[in-house]
Design an enzyme around this catalytic site. Structure first.
Site, PDB file in Angstrom:
ATOM      1  N   ASN A 167      38.634  67.287  91.353  1.00 22.60           N
ATOM      2  CA  ASN A 167      38.979  68.068  89.926  1.00 22.60           C
ATOM      3  C   ASN A 167      40.359  69.018  90.261  1.00 22.60           C
ATOM      4  O   ASN A 167      39.981  70.046  90.766  1.00 22.60           O
ATOM      5  CB  ASN A 167      37.870  68.648  89.349  1.00 22.60           C
ATOM      6  CG  ASN A 167      38.313  69.416  87.974  1.00 22.60           C
ATOM      7  OD1 ASN A 167      39.692  69.235  87.570  1.00 22.60           O
ATOM      8  ND2 ASN A 167      37.488  70.573  87.542  1.00 22.60           N
ATOM      9  N   TRP A 168      41.363  68.360  90.075  1.00 27.35           N
ATOM     10  CA  TRP A 168      42.509  68.964  90.421  1.00 27.35           C
ATOM     11  C   TRP A 168      42.894  70.362  89.574  1.00 27.35           C
ATOM     12  O   TRP A 168      43.791  70.934  89.756  1.00 27.35           O
ATOM     13  CB  TRP A 168      43.619  68.046  90.196  1.00 27.35           C
ATOM     14  CG  TRP A 168      43.889  67.000  91.256  1.00 27.35           C
ATOM     15  CD1 TRP A 168      42.896  66.632  92.226  1.00 27.35           C
ATOM     16  CD2 TRP A 168      44.942  66.027  91.591  1.00 27.35           C
ATOM     17  NE1 TRP A 168      43.417  65.593  92.988  1.00 27.35           N
ATOM     18  CE2 TRP A 168      44.621  65.278  92.689  1.00 27.35           C
ATOM     19  CE3 TRP A 168      46.393  65.958  90.980  1.00 27.35           C
ATOM     20  CZ2 TRP A 168      45.489  64.140  93.049  1.00 27.35           C
ATOM     21  CZ3 TRP A 168      47.193  64.801  91.646  1.00 27.35           C
ATOM     22  CH2 TRP A 168      46.775  64.070  92.582  1.00 27.35           C
ATOM     23  N   LYS A 169      42.186  70.308  88.515  1.00 28.82           N
ATOM     24  CA  LYS A 169      42.303  71.500  87.503  1.00 28.82           C
ATOM     25  C   LYS A 169      43.812  71.653  86.816  1.00 28.82           C
ATOM     26  O   LYS A 169      44.580  70.584  86.898  1.00 28.82           O
ATOM     27  CB  LYS A 169      41.984  72.849  88.177  1.00 28.82           C
ATOM     28  CG  LYS A 169      40.486  72.820  88.488  1.00 28.82           C
ATOM     29  CD  LYS A 169      39.817  73.925  88.681  1.00 28.82           C
ATOM     30  CE  LYS A 169      38.430  73.631  89.055  1.00 28.82           C
ATOM     31  NZ  LYS A 169      37.398  74.881  89.521  1.00 28.82           N
ATOM     32  N   HIS A 228      33.555  71.044  81.486  1.00 26.93           N
ATOM     33  CA  HIS A 228      33.633  71.922  82.708  1.00 26.93           C
ATOM     34  C   HIS A 228      33.391  73.321  82.117  1.00 26.93           C
ATOM     35  O   HIS A 228      33.982  73.805  80.963  1.00 26.93           O
ATOM     36  CB  HIS A 228      35.064  71.572  83.310  1.00 26.93           C
ATOM     37  CG  HIS A 228      35.101  72.257  84.597  1.00 26.93           C
ATOM     38  ND1 HIS A 228      35.496  73.710  84.783  1.00 26.93           N
ATOM     39  CD2 HIS A 228      35.091  71.778  85.984  1.00 26.93           C
ATOM     40  CE1 HIS A 228      35.327  73.889  86.032  1.00 26.93           C
ATOM     41  NE2 HIS A 228      35.094  72.760  86.593  1.00 26.93           N
ATOM     42  N   GLU A 276      34.988  75.890  82.852  1.00 32.50           N
ATOM     43  CA  GLU A 276      36.236  76.648  82.215  1.00 32.50           C
ATOM     44  C   GLU A 276      36.593  76.081  80.973  1.00 32.50           C
ATOM     45  O   GLU A 276      37.057  77.168  80.326  1.00 32.50           O
ATOM     46  CB  GLU A 276      37.540  76.368  83.425  1.00 32.50           C
ATOM     47  CG  GLU A 276      37.127  76.854  84.890  1.00 32.50           C
ATOM     48  CD  GLU A 276      37.636  75.923  85.928  1.00 32.50           C
ATOM     49  OE1 GLU A 276      38.339  75.040  85.666  1.00 32.50           O
ATOM     50  OE2 GLU A 276      37.350  76.475  87.303  1.00 32.50           O
ATOM     51  N   GLU A 334      27.406  72.383  88.571  1.00 32.91           N
ATOM     52  CA  GLU A 334      28.448  73.285  88.832  1.00 32.91           C
ATOM     53  C   GLU A 334      28.131  74.825  88.661  1.00 32.91           C
ATOM     54  O   GLU A 334      28.195  75.210  87.459  1.00 32.91           O
ATOM     55  CB  GLU A 334      29.965  73.275  88.465  1.00 32.91           C
ATOM     56  CG  GLU A 334      30.211  71.768  88.873  1.00 32.91           C
ATOM     57  CD  GLU A 334      31.723  71.691  88.926  1.00 32.91           C
ATOM     58  OE1 GLU A 334      32.204  71.237  89.745  1.00 32.91           O
ATOM     59  OE2 GLU A 334      32.415  72.118  87.666  1.00 32.91           O
ATOM     60  N   GLY A 352      35.060  78.202  92.850  1.00 33.03           N
ATOM     61  CA  GLY A 352      36.227  78.760  93.168  1.00 33.03           C
ATOM     62  C   GLY A 352      35.988  80.286  94.063  1.00 33.03           C
ATOM     63  O   GLY A 352      36.986  81.011  93.999  1.00 33.03           O
ATOM     64  N   SER A 386      32.848  75.095  95.250  1.00 33.06           N
ATOM     65  CA  SER A 386      33.271  75.556  96.680  1.00 33.06           C
ATOM     66  C   SER A 386      32.762  74.528  97.557  1.00 33.06           C
ATOM     67  O   SER A 386      32.345  74.654  98.954  1.00 33.06           O
ATOM     68  CB  SER A 386      32.511  76.872  97.277  1.00 33.06           C
ATOM     69  OG  SER A 386      33.190  77.742  96.297  1.00 33.06           O
ATOM     70  N   GLY A 403      36.879  70.914  93.683  1.00 32.37           N
ATOM     71  CA  GLY A 403      37.984  71.543  93.007  1.00 32.37           C
ATOM     72  C   GLY A 403      39.148  72.087  94.323  1.00 32.37           C
ATOM     73  O   GLY A 403      39.624  70.914  94.713  1.00 32.37           O
TER      74      GLY A 403
HETATM   75  P1  13P Z   1      35.903  74.580  93.692  1.00 31.72           P
HETATM   76  O1  13P Z   1      35.609  73.482  94.506  1.00 31.72           O
HETATM   77  O2  13P Z   1      37.337  74.815  93.892  1.00 31.72           O
HETATM   78  O3  13P Z   1      34.896  75.752  93.827  1.00 31.72           O
HETATM   79  O4  13P Z   1      35.739  73.994  92.182  1.00 31.72           O
HETATM   80  C1  13P Z   1      34.642  73.435  91.831  1.00 31.72           C
HETATM   81  C2  13P Z   1      34.991  72.992  90.269  1.00 31.72           C
HETATM   82  O5  13P Z   1      34.905  73.467  89.442  1.00 31.72           O
HETATM   83  C3  13P Z   1      35.134  71.291  90.346  1.00 31.72           C
HETATM   84  O6  13P Z   1      35.010  70.995  88.865  1.00 31.72           O
END
Ligand code: 13P
Length: 250
Positions: free
Chosen positions: A10-12, A96, A98, A168, A174, A214, A235
């Site tokens: 997930n590149w966000k 998600h 976020e 998640e 993150g 993470s 992520g």
């Molecule tokens: P991280 O791997 O950066 O913690 O992010 C996880 C995430 O939100 C994937 O959707």
């Protein structure tokens, strides 16, 4: 039948279109593993160039979000059939944390999007997960069961069998703080039990459940070896060569 692992990045909100193509070129040889489904979920503006750059490889492309209407006066939104399907998208991350936190998405919104994704043959990767406070209060599973049950309302068993759920924990996203293998497996097993209750054993056995939060090259092997963890939603580590190690975690 053993479930095929699915490892998705997930590149966000990272990578411009030209950076995205460069990253696909860099990762292509590193993620060439036919034993797992490899998915790059990328920002909307990167979808077209990434689909093009990934042609002829095992990389499948996903979106990070979509709208639940098909077209019309919805400024700024992305249509599942007219845009995502036409562009070659196979998966979509929905709900998600976020999007729930910063953009006010509710379980009901997520449900509408999941139904629409299925209608057009896009596989949803539905995210769920608790806050640290909920974990400390001991309501993790209650909260997640609600997210799953409402998210899947109206979804048939045959559709659910092809879906992906990403567990998640919000406190692990993150933060560099991966859930322990036991914590991750416990919740993923709980999600599978919830699917068995809502549908049946066969559906619970077929649905794929990822862990996200993470994940890195060091933690992936043990996490992905758990009975109920069918891969990861990654992520930060999906934006670098480390992702190749995660895809080849064995
Ligand atoms: P991280 O791997 O950066 O913690 O992010 C996880 C995430 O939100 C994937 O959707």
């Amino acid at each position: 039948m053993a479930r095929k692992k699915i490892i998705a990045g997930n590149w966000k909100m990272n990578k411009t279109p030209s950076e995205a193509v460069a990253l696909v070129e860099e990762l292509k040889p590193l993620v060439a593993n036919e034993d797992v489904d490899v998915v790059f979920c990328v920002p909307a503006i990167d979808i077209v160039p990434v689909v093009e750059a990934a042609k002829g490889t095992n990389i499948q492309v996903g979106a990070e979000n979509m709208y639940f209407e098909e077209s019309g006066a919805y400024t700024g939104e992305i249509s599942p059939p007219n845009m995502l399907v036409d562009a070659g998208v196979k998966y979509v991350v929905l709900g998600h944390s976020e999007r729930r936190e910063y953009f006010g998405e509710t379980n009901e919104d997520v449900n509408k999007k999941i139904l629409k994704a299925f209608e057009h043959g896009i596989t949803p990767i539905m995210c769920c997960g608790e806050t640290l406070q909920q974990r400390e209060q001991g309501v993790t599973m209650d909260f997640i069961r609600q997210q799953v049950k409402v998210g899947f309302q109206g979804v048939t068993a045959d559709q659910a069998k092809t879906a992906v759920i990403a567990y998640e924990p919000i406190w692990a996203i993150g933060t560099g703080k991966t859930a322990t293998t036991e914590q991750a497996e416990e919740v993923c097993a709980g999600i599978r039990a919830c699917i068995a209750e809502v549908y049946d054993e066969a559906t619970a056995e077929a649905i794929r459940i990822q862990y996200g939060g993470s994940v890195n090259a060091a933690t992936a092997p043990e996490l992905f070896a758990q009975a109920d963890i069918d891969g990861g939603l990654v992520g930060g580590a999906s934006l670098k060569a480390d992702f190749g190690k995660i895809v080849n975690y064995k």
